[in-house]
Design a protein around this motif. Structure first.
Motif: not given
Length: 195
Positions: A102-122
């Motif tokens: 979050e402090p680095l504002e690396d949107r793509i890297a953060m997106a991959f984490n949210f994608s992982g959260l989506g996959y796991t929650h699914g």
């Protein structure tokens, strides 16, 4: 410099050994970040116990002050644990990675984490997977990462198919296909036709 603990087993080859010890196969990290991760990033003081005899949660010292590298490693481990069925551990690793990014504002890297959260929650049957994928799409869009957008639209469509909302699913698949046409990717274009 203050050392941090990381979730690797102690081994000279760091990430690669952690993955190989658990699965017998080499690591896979979402592009385009895999080229940034090197086994030399981590200095692990080895003991007499071999890495294959320890769980992946065994601590070692994260010797290099590199929050992005640490975050990407946590993401990769989250992907691994999710595939191994250890869903809660995977979720914890994704959240840790997001906190570092979050402090680095690396949107793509953060997106991959949210994608992982989506996959796991699914996989857990948690409807919050849709929120995770929506956040993933937002981040990829802001970063103008079109491949990420197209792939995430596909995942959102799969979520709606699983919930028997086929009309909404078709809308997302068509949006994914439209992006695929601009990128010249025939695989993504064929998805709506196959359904």
């Amino acid at each position: 410099a203050t050392s941090r603990r990381c979730p690797f087993p102690c081994s000279h080859t760091g990430f690669s050994s952690a993955r190989k010890a658990a699965t017998g196969s080499p690591p896979r990290v979402n592009a385009p970040y895999s080229s940034r991760i090197s086994s030399r990033t981590f200095a692990c003081p080895c003991s007499s116990t071999s890495s294959t005899e320890r769980p992946l949660s065994a601590p070692c010292l994260f010797a290099v002050k590199n929050p992005r590298g640490e975050a990407l490693t946590l993401t990769a481990l989250g992907n691994l644990y999710s595939k191994l069925g250890e869903k809660q551990r995977a979720l914890d690793l994704y959240y840790q990675s997001i906190q570092l990014l979050e402090p680095l504002e690396d949107r793509i890297a953060m997106a991959f984490n949210f994608s992982g959260l989506g996959y796991t929650h699914g996989d857990l049957g948690d409807p919050s997977a849709l929120e995770d994928y929506t956040r993933t799409l937002e981040l990829f869009s802001k970063a103008n990462y079109r491949y990420g957008e197209g792939g995430t639209l596909w995942k959102i469509a799969e979520f709606h198919i699983a919930n028997e909302d086929y009309k909404t699913a078709l809308d997302y698949l068509n949006r994914s296909s439209a992006i695929a046409r601009t990128l010249g990717d025939p695989r993504m274009q064929a998805i709506p036709i196959a359904l």
